[in-house]
Structures are given as structure tokens and as C-alpha cells.
Design a protein around this motif. Structure first.
Motif, PDB file in Angstrom:
ATOM      1  N   ARG A 114       0.878  -1.176   0.000  1.00  0.00           N
ATOM      2  CA  ARG A 114       0.000   0.000   0.000  1.00  0.00           C
ATOM      3  C   ARG A 114       0.914   1.225   0.000  1.00  0.00           C
ATOM      4  NH1 ARG A 114      -3.206  -0.605   4.550  1.00  0.00           N
ATOM      5  NH2 ARG A 114      -1.473   0.181   5.750  1.00  0.00           N
ATOM      6  N   VAL A 115       0.615   2.195  -0.830  1.00  0.00           N
ATOM      7  CA  VAL A 115       1.441   3.386  -0.973  1.00  0.00           C
ATOM      8  C   VAL A 115       0.591   4.627  -0.707  1.00  0.00           C
ATOM      9  CG1 VAL A 115       2.888   4.718  -2.572  1.00  0.00           C
ATOM     10  CG2 VAL A 115       2.864   2.215  -2.708  1.00  0.00           C
ATOM     11  N   GLU A 116       1.192   5.591  -0.004  1.00  0.00           N
ATOM     12  CA  GLU A 116       0.569   6.900   0.175  1.00  0.00           C
ATOM     13  C   GLU A 116       1.557   7.975  -0.242  1.00  0.00           C
ATOM     14  OE1 GLU A 116      -2.550   6.100   3.838  1.00  0.00           O
ATOM     15  OE2 GLU A 116      -0.776   7.318   4.218  1.00  0.00           O
ATOM     16  N   MET A 117       1.050   8.964  -0.961  1.00  0.00           N
ATOM     17  CA  MET A 117       1.877  10.089  -1.401  1.00  0.00           C
ATOM     18  C   MET A 117       1.278  11.389  -0.900  1.00  0.00           C
ATOM     19  SD  MET A 117       2.843   9.162  -5.290  1.00  0.00           S
ATOM     20  CE  MET A 117       3.335   7.512  -5.725  1.00  0.00           C
ATOM     21  N   ARG A 118       2.159  12.276  -0.455  1.00  0.00           N
ATOM     22  CA  ARG A 118       1.763  13.595   0.030  1.00  0.00           C
ATOM     23  C   ARG A 118       2.740  14.627  -0.517  1.00  0.00           C
ATOM     24  NH1 ARG A 118       0.954   9.970   4.070  1.00  0.00           N
ATOM     25  NH2 ARG A 118      -0.914  10.203   5.334  1.00  0.00           N
ATOM     26  N   ALA A 119       2.243  15.816  -0.771  1.00  0.00           N
ATOM     27  CA  ALA A 119       3.149  16.917  -1.080  1.00  0.00           C
ATOM     28  C   ALA A 119       4.043  17.132   0.139  1.00  0.00           C
ATOM     29  CB  ALA A 119       2.356  18.184  -1.394  1.00  0.00           C
ATOM     30  N   LYS A 120       5.305  17.426  -0.095  1.00  0.00           N
ATOM     31  CA  LYS A 120       6.263  17.642   0.997  1.00  0.00           C
ATOM     32  C   LYS A 120       5.683  18.613   2.021  1.00  0.00           C
ATOM     33  CE  LYS A 120      10.607  16.766   1.716  1.00  0.00           C
ATOM     34  NZ  LYS A 120      10.951  15.439   2.182  1.00  0.00           N
ATOM     35  N   GLY A 121       5.703  18.186   3.284  1.00  0.00           N
ATOM     36  CA  GLY A 121       5.234  19.036   4.367  1.00  0.00           C
ATOM     37  C   GLY A 121       3.733  19.013   4.597  1.00  0.00           C
ATOM     38  N   GLU A 122       2.990  18.301   3.772  1.00  0.00           N
ATOM     39  CA  GLU A 122       1.525  18.242   3.913  1.00  0.00           C
ATOM     40  C   GLU A 122       1.118  16.988   4.686  1.00  0.00           C
ATOM     41  OE1 GLU A 122      -0.867  20.428   2.856  1.00  0.00           O
ATOM     42  OE2 GLU A 122       0.758  21.772   2.279  1.00  0.00           O
ATOM     43  N   THR A 123      -0.010  17.065   5.347  1.00  0.00           N
ATOM     44  CA  THR A 123      -0.530  15.894   6.053  1.00  0.00           C
ATOM     45  C   THR A 123      -1.593  15.163   5.239  1.00  0.00           C
ATOM     46  OG1 THR A 123      -2.158  17.261   7.187  1.00  0.00           O
ATOM     47  CG2 THR A 123      -0.071  16.882   8.332  1.00  0.00           C
ATOM     48  N   LYS A 124      -2.229  15.864   4.314  1.00  0.00           N
ATOM     49  CA  LYS A 124      -3.290  15.251   3.513  1.00  0.00           C
ATOM     50  C   LYS A 124      -2.704  14.373   2.404  1.00  0.00           C
ATOM     51  CE  LYS A 124      -6.725  18.815   4.264  1.00  0.00           C
ATOM     52  NZ  LYS A 124      -7.584  19.822   3.626  1.00  0.00           N
ATOM     53  N   VAL A 125      -3.278  13.184   2.280  1.00  0.00           N
ATOM     54  CA  VAL A 125      -2.856  12.247   1.237  1.00  0.00           C
ATOM     55  C   VAL A 125      -3.356  12.751  -0.119  1.00  0.00           C
ATOM     56  CG1 VAL A 125      -3.130   9.893   0.370  1.00  0.00           C
ATOM     57  CG2 VAL A 125      -2.821  10.292   2.812  1.00  0.00           C
ATOM     58  N   ALA A 126      -2.480  12.685  -1.114  1.00  0.00           N
ATOM     59  CA  ALA A 126      -2.850  13.096  -2.469  1.00  0.00           C
ATOM     60  C   ALA A 126      -3.083  11.897  -3.384  1.00  0.00           C
ATOM     61  CB  ALA A 126      -1.775  14.001  -3.059  1.00  0.00           C
ATOM     62  N   VAL A 127      -2.293  10.845  -3.208  1.00  0.00           N
ATOM     63  CA  VAL A 127      -2.380   9.659  -4.058  1.00  0.00           C
ATOM     64  C   VAL A 127      -2.227   8.431  -3.173  1.00  0.00           C
ATOM     65  CG1 VAL A 127      -1.341   8.380  -5.989  1.00  0.00           C
ATOM     66  CG2 VAL A 127      -1.384  10.877  -6.039  1.00  0.00           C
ATOM     67  N   THR A 128      -3.058   7.426  -3.425  1.00  0.00           N
ATOM     68  CA  THR A 128      -2.866   6.125  -2.786  1.00  0.00           C
ATOM     69  C   THR A 128      -2.782   5.068  -3.877  1.00  0.00           C
ATOM     70  OG1 THR A 128      -5.213   5.556  -2.579  1.00  0.00           O
ATOM     71  CG2 THR A 128      -4.217   6.819  -0.763  1.00  0.00           C
ATOM     72  N   ALA A 129      -2.126   3.972  -3.563  1.00  0.00           N
ATOM     73  CA  ALA A 129      -2.047   2.860  -4.498  1.00  0.00           C
ATOM     74  C   ALA A 129      -1.940   1.563  -3.716  1.00  0.00           C
ATOM     75  CB  ALA A 129      -0.840   3.012  -5.427  1.00  0.00           C
ATOM     76  N   THR A 130      -2.558   0.533  -4.226  1.00  0.00           N
ATOM     77  CA  THR A 130      -2.329  -0.819  -3.729  1.00  0.00           C
ATOM     78  C   THR A 130      -1.795  -1.645  -4.884  1.00  0.00           C
ATOM     79  OG1 THR A 130      -4.633  -1.402  -4.165  1.00  0.00           O
ATOM     80  CG2 THR A 130      -4.086  -0.730  -1.912  1.00  0.00           C
ATOM     81  N   SER A 131      -0.876  -2.532  -4.559  1.00  0.00           N
ATOM     82  CA  SER A 131      -0.211  -3.309  -5.606  1.00  0.00           C
ATOM     83  C   SER A 131      -0.089  -4.764  -5.204  1.00  0.00           C
ATOM     84  CB  SER A 131       1.208  -2.772  -5.845  1.00  0.00           C
ATOM     85  OG  SER A 131       1.187  -1.414  -6.178  1.00  0.00           O
ATOM     86  N   ALA A 132      -0.096  -5.613  -6.206  1.00  0.00           N
ATOM     87  CA  ALA A 132       0.205  -7.034  -6.031  1.00  0.00           C
ATOM     88  C   ALA A 132       1.333  -7.379  -7.005  1.00  0.00           C
ATOM     89  CB  ALA A 132      -1.025  -7.892  -6.315  1.00  0.00           C
ATOM     90  N   PHE A 133       2.291  -8.155  -6.524  1.00  0.00           N
ATOM     91  CA  PHE A 133       3.445  -8.555  -7.318  1.00  0.00           C
ATOM     92  C   PHE A 133       3.604 -10.064  -7.270  1.00  0.00           C
ATOM     93  CE2 PHE A 133       4.158  -4.330  -5.709  1.00  0.00           C
ATOM     94  CZ  PHE A 133       4.562  -3.630  -6.831  1.00  0.00           C
ATOM     95  N   ALA A 134       3.971 -10.662  -8.382  1.00  0.00           N
ATOM     96  CA  ALA A 134       4.321 -12.079  -8.428  1.00  0.00           C
ATOM     97  C   ALA A 134       5.834 -12.173  -8.576  1.00  0.00           C
ATOM     98  CB  ALA A 134       3.633 -12.775  -9.615  1.00  0.00           C
ATOM     99  N   TYR A 135       6.450 -12.937  -7.694  1.00  0.00           N
ATOM    100  CA  TYR A 135       7.890 -13.181  -7.807  1.00  0.00           C
ATOM    101  C   TYR A 135       8.141 -14.197  -8.911  1.00  0.00           C
ATOM    102  CZ  TYR A 135       8.743 -10.653  -3.459  1.00  0.00           C
ATOM    103  OH  TYR A 135       8.845  -9.675  -2.485  1.00  0.00           O
ATOM    104  N   LEU A 136       9.116 -13.919  -9.743  1.00  0.00           N
ATOM    105  CA  LEU A 136       9.449 -14.799 -10.867  1.00  0.00           C
ATOM    106  C   LEU A 136      10.684 -15.644 -10.566  1.00  0.00           C
ATOM    107  CD1 LEU A 136       8.834 -12.258 -13.772  1.00  0.00           C
ATOM    108  CD2 LEU A 136       7.242 -13.942 -12.792  1.00  0.00           C
ATOM    109  N   GLU A 137      11.234 -15.498  -9.371  1.00  0.00           N
ATOM    110  CA  GLU A 137      12.371 -16.295  -8.931  1.00  0.00           C
ATOM    111  C   GLU A 137      12.254 -16.490  -7.430  1.00  0.00           C
ATOM    112  OE1 GLU A 137      15.892 -13.953  -9.715  1.00  0.00           O
ATOM    113  OE2 GLU A 137      15.657 -12.883  -7.846  1.00  0.00           O
ATOM    114  N   ASP A 138      12.974 -17.468  -6.904  1.00  0.00           N
ATOM    115  CA  ASP A 138      12.953 -17.712  -5.462  1.00  0.00           C
ATOM    116  C   ASP A 138      13.826 -16.738  -4.711  1.00  0.00           C
ATOM    117  OD1 ASP A 138      11.170 -19.796  -5.639  1.00  0.00           O
ATOM    118  OD2 ASP A 138      12.754 -21.261  -5.960  1.00  0.00           O
TER     119      ASP A 138
END
Length: 138
Positions: A114-138
Motif C-alpha cells: 500500500r502506498v501513500e503520497m503527500r506533497a512535501k510538508g503536507e498531512t493530507k494524502v494526495a495519491v494512494t495505491a495498492t499493488s500485487a506482485f508475483a515473484y518470478l524467482e525464489d
């Protein structure tokens, strides 16, 4: 293996496409739950509306997630993005952007962030993202 800011910088320079490298993402620190990054001010990422484009923030979320996973794994593991869901909550004006990646799950074959992005010095979230990744190697 210890994987810190220096190793993260090397991974960013070595693993990712040149246009991702040109974004200038800066790893700041890592902890047991994820990592912190900065997307420095970069006028080439600003669209005609005068704000940082969504494609740049989505790419930053994806890239920072992969690097945060590498830090938790102690090394870069080849993976592929299975899902990236991004929410643009408010516009980001040109300037530095603080990015926090929280690793929700990091298994043998799959990882989730889960990712949250904020303008430097701001408390309000501007962008969020959730991601899923598959590993292709051990």
C-alpha cells in the motif's frame, strides 16, 4: 544481506527502465514494515494542467514498492506487477512528493503493498495505491 539506502539507489539505477531512473526517486529509509522515498520536483512530470501527472505517480508507486520489497527481502527479486490500483485523491502541485510504502504481505510467490503520497510538508494524502506482485524467482 543488509539492504539499505545505498543498495536501493544501486537497484534503482540498475534494474529499472531509463525513463523511471530519470524520475529521480530517492530512497530515504527502510524499516520492518516498508520504506520511505521522495519524488523530487521534476518539471518534466507536470502536465498542461499544472500538476504532476497521474502516470508519474502511478509509476513511482510501483517502483518504490519493488524497491521496498527488495529491502525487506535483503536483495532484489525479479517480480512482475500483477495489479496496481491507484486513487488520485487531490492534485499534486509541482514540488517534492513524500512517498510511504507499507508492505502488507511478502510471501514466497506473491507480495502486496500500500502506498501513500503527500506533497512535501503536507498531512493530507494526495495519491494512494495498492499493488500485487508475483515473484518470478525464489
Amino acid at each position: 544481506m543488509q539492504f539499505g539506502v545505498k543498495e536501493a539507489e544501486e537497484t534503482l539505477a540498475r534494474v529499472f527502465a531509463p525513463w523511471i531512473v530519470q524520475m529521480g526517486l530517492k530512497p530515504i529509509s527502510f524499516d520492518a514494515g516498508g520504506g520511505d522515498f521522495v519524488l523530487p520536483e521534476n518539471r518534466t512530470l507536470v502536465h498542461i494542467g499544472g500538476v504532476i501527472c497521474g502516470q508519474a505517480t502511478a509509476s513511482a508507486a510501483d517502483t518504490c514498492s519493488v524497491v521496498a520489497l527488495a529491502a525487506l527481502n535483503g536483495r532484489f527479486r525479479i517480480c512482475t506487477t500483477v495489479d496496481l490500483t491507484t486513487h488520485f485523491v487531490r492534485p499534486l502541485k509541482p514540488g517534492d512528493v513524500d512517498i510511504r510504502v507499507d508492505v502488507l504481505s511478502n510471501g514466497k510467490r506473491m507480495a502486496y503493498t500500500r502506498v501513500e503520497m503527500r506533497a512535501k510538508g503536507e498531512t493530507k494524502v494526495a495519491v494512494t495505491a495498492t499493488s500485487a506482485f508475483a515473484y518470478l524467482e525464489d
